[in-house]
Design a protein around this motif. Structure first.
Motif, PDB file in Angstrom:
ATOM      1  N   VAL A   1      -9.619  10.669   0.434  1.00 56.62           N
ATOM      2  CA  VAL A   1     -11.039  10.845   0.168  1.00 56.62           C
ATOM      3  C   VAL A   1     -11.149  12.043  -0.775  1.00 56.62           C
ATOM      4  N   GLN A   2     -12.035  11.966  -1.756  1.00 52.60           N
ATOM      5  CA  GLN A   2     -12.191  13.074  -2.690  1.00 52.60           C
ATOM      6  C   GLN A   2     -12.512  14.358  -1.921  1.00 52.60           C
ATOM      7  N   GLY A   3     -11.763  15.414  -2.232  1.00 47.48           N
ATOM      8  CA  GLY A   3     -11.954  16.710  -1.592  1.00 47.48           C
ATOM      9  C   GLY A   3     -11.238  16.876  -0.270  1.00 47.48           C
ATOM     10  N   ALA A   4     -10.520  15.852   0.191  1.00 48.52           N
ATOM     11  CA  ALA A   4      -9.799  15.951   1.468  1.00 48.52           C
ATOM     12  C   ALA A   4      -8.650  16.944   1.361  1.00 48.52           C
ATOM     13  N   GLU A   5      -8.235  17.458   2.496  1.00 48.64           N
ATOM     14  CA  GLU A   5      -7.146  18.427   2.530  1.00 48.64           C
ATOM     15  C   GLU A   5      -5.775  17.762   2.600  1.00 48.64           C
ATOM     16  N   ASP A   6      -5.757  16.444   2.706  1.00 44.72           N
ATOM     17  CA  ASP A   6      -4.466  15.770   2.791  1.00 44.72           C
ATOM     18  C   ASP A   6      -4.477  14.437   2.050  1.00 44.72           C
ATOM     19  N   ILE A   7      -3.267  13.904   1.865  1.00 49.07           N
ATOM     20  CA  ILE A   7      -3.038  12.592   1.255  1.00 49.07           C
ATOM     21  C   ILE A   7      -2.380  11.742   2.332  1.00 49.07           C
ATOM     22  N   ARG A   8      -2.865  10.543   2.497  1.00 41.94           N
ATOM     23  CA  ARG A   8      -2.304   9.639   3.507  1.00 41.94           C
ATOM     24  C   ARG A   8      -1.270   8.731   2.859  1.00 41.94           C
ATOM     25  N   ILE A   9      -0.050   8.744   3.384  1.00 40.95           N
ATOM     26  CA  ILE A   9       0.998   7.798   3.000  1.00 40.95           C
ATOM     27  C   ILE A   9       0.777   6.566   3.882  1.00 40.95           C
ATOM     28  N   GLU A  10       0.587   5.411   3.254  1.00 43.64           N
ATOM     29  CA  GLU A  10       0.258   4.190   4.000  1.00 43.64           C
ATOM     30  C   GLU A  10       1.513   3.595   4.640  1.00 43.64           C
ATOM     31  N   SER A  11       1.810   4.075   5.825  1.00 48.06           N
ATOM     32  CA  SER A  11       3.015   3.697   6.547  1.00 48.06           C
ATOM     33  C   SER A  11       2.698   2.723   7.672  1.00 48.06           C
ATOM     34  N   THR A  12       3.730   2.066   8.159  1.00 51.44           N
ATOM     35  CA  THR A  12       3.585   1.195   9.329  1.00 51.44           C
ATOM     36  C   THR A  12       3.807   1.974  10.622  1.00 51.44           C
ATOM     37  N   ILE A  13       4.102   3.253  10.512  1.00 50.01           N
ATOM     38  CA  ILE A  13       4.393   4.072  11.689  1.00 50.01           C
ATOM     39  C   ILE A  13       3.100   4.439  12.408  1.00 50.01           C
ATOM     40  N   GLY A  14       2.990   4.058  13.652  1.00 47.56           N
ATOM     41  CA  GLY A  14       1.875   4.461  14.488  1.00 47.56           C
ATOM     42  C   GLY A  14       0.512   3.935  14.092  1.00 47.56           C
TER      43      GLY A  14
ATOM     44  N   ASP B   1       0.847  -1.190   0.000  1.00 47.55           N
ATOM     45  CA  ASP B   1       0.000   0.000   0.000  1.00 47.55           C
ATOM     46  C   ASP B   1       0.884   1.242   0.000  1.00 47.55           C
ATOM     47  N   VAL B   2       0.523   2.224  -0.819  1.00 45.73           N
ATOM     48  CA  VAL B   2       1.345   3.433  -0.928  1.00 45.73           C
ATOM     49  C   VAL B   2       0.616   4.659  -0.386  1.00 45.73           C
ATOM     50  N   LEU B   3      -0.593   4.963  -0.894  1.00 45.52           N
ATOM     51  CA  LEU B   3      -1.286   6.162  -0.465  1.00 45.52           C
ATOM     52  C   LEU B   3      -2.780   6.043  -0.669  1.00 45.52           C
ATOM     53  N   SER B   4      -3.520   6.946  -0.008  1.00 45.24           N
ATOM     54  CA  SER B   4      -4.978   6.960  -0.137  1.00 45.24           C
ATOM     55  C   SER B   4      -5.498   8.342   0.210  1.00 45.24           C
TER      56      SER B   4
END
Length: 181
Positions: free
Chosen positions: A123-136, A118-121
Motif C-alpha cells: 500500500v502506498q506509504g506502508a512501512e513494509d513490502i509483502r512477499i506473496e508467499s504460500t507460507i502461512g 504473484d511476487v509482491l505487493s
C-alpha cells in the motif's frame, strides 16, 4: 576418370548431403521438443485502490517453451534477496488466482503454456513490502526499501531458470519493480 567414378562420387555426395540435412532437422526438432522453463524479463504491475489507499502488486510469468513436452512439478520461489532481510530462503511464491487454502506449491505447464506468479505487493506509504508467499497464508514482509530479488523456477526433468528484479519504494512511498536480468 570414368563415368562410373563420377556416378559413384555423385551418389556418395547425395547420400552425405541427405544424411547431414536429416541430422540438422532432427537436432532442431529435438531442441523444439525439449522441456525448457523461462521467466521472461518482465514484471507485470497491477494497481488498485481500496479503503487503505493506493495499492499495487507485481507478478511474473513462467513459460514452458517446449512445443511438445509438458513440465510437471514446477515450483517458483524467491531464492535470494539483497540486502538479506529474510534469513530462511527459498520462499515459495503464490500461484496467481490460487485462492483456496492450502495453496498449491507446484503446478504443471503444457507445451507453450504460461502461468502467472504473484511476487509482491504494498500500500502506498506502508512501512513494509509483502512477499506473496504460500507460507502461512499471509505472505512474508520486509521493511520498505530497495532490494534485488532473484526468483527461480524449477521443474521435474528440466533445467532451472532464474530472473532478477530491482524492487524499491519511491519518494512518494509507492512500490516499484523492474526486471534487471
Amino acid at each position: 576418370m570414368g563415368l562410373h567414378t563420377w556416378i559413384i562420387g555423385l551418389l556418395v555426395i547425395t547420400v552425405f548431403a541427405t544424411f547431414e540435412g536429416s541430422y540438422r532437422d532432427s537436432t532442431r526438432l529435438e531442441e523444439r521438443l525439449r522441456p525448457k522453463l523461462t521467466i521472461p524479463k518482465r514484471i507485470h504491475k497491477q494497481p488498485w485502490t481500496d479503503s487503505r489507499g493506493k495499492c499495487v502488486s507485481y507478478y511474473i510469468d513462467v513459460v514452458n517453451e517446449s512445443e511438445g513436452t509438458t513440465v510437471d512439478g514446477i515450483e517458483v520461489s524467491l531464492a535470494d534477496i539483497d540486502p538479506p532481510e529474510i534469513e530462511w530462503l527459498p520462499v515459495p511464491l503464490h500461484i496467481k488466482h490460487d485462492n483456496i487454502e492450502p495453496h498449491k506449491k507446484e503446478f504443471s505447464l503444457n507445451p507453450l503454456g504460461k502461468r502467472q506468479i504473484d511476487v509482491l505487493s504494498s500500500v502506498q506509504g506502508a512501512e513494509d513490502i509483502r512477499i506473496e508467499s504460500t507460507i502461512g497464508g499471509t505472505g512474508v514482509t520486509v521493511p520498505a526499501g530497495r532490494y534485488t530479488m532473484t526468483i527461480t523456477a524449477t521443474g521435474r526433468d528440466v533445467k532451472p531458470t532464474e530472473a532478477m528484479f530491482d524492487v524499491w519504494v519511491d519518494h512518494t512511498g509507492y512500490l516499484r519493480a523492474k526486471a534487471i536480468k
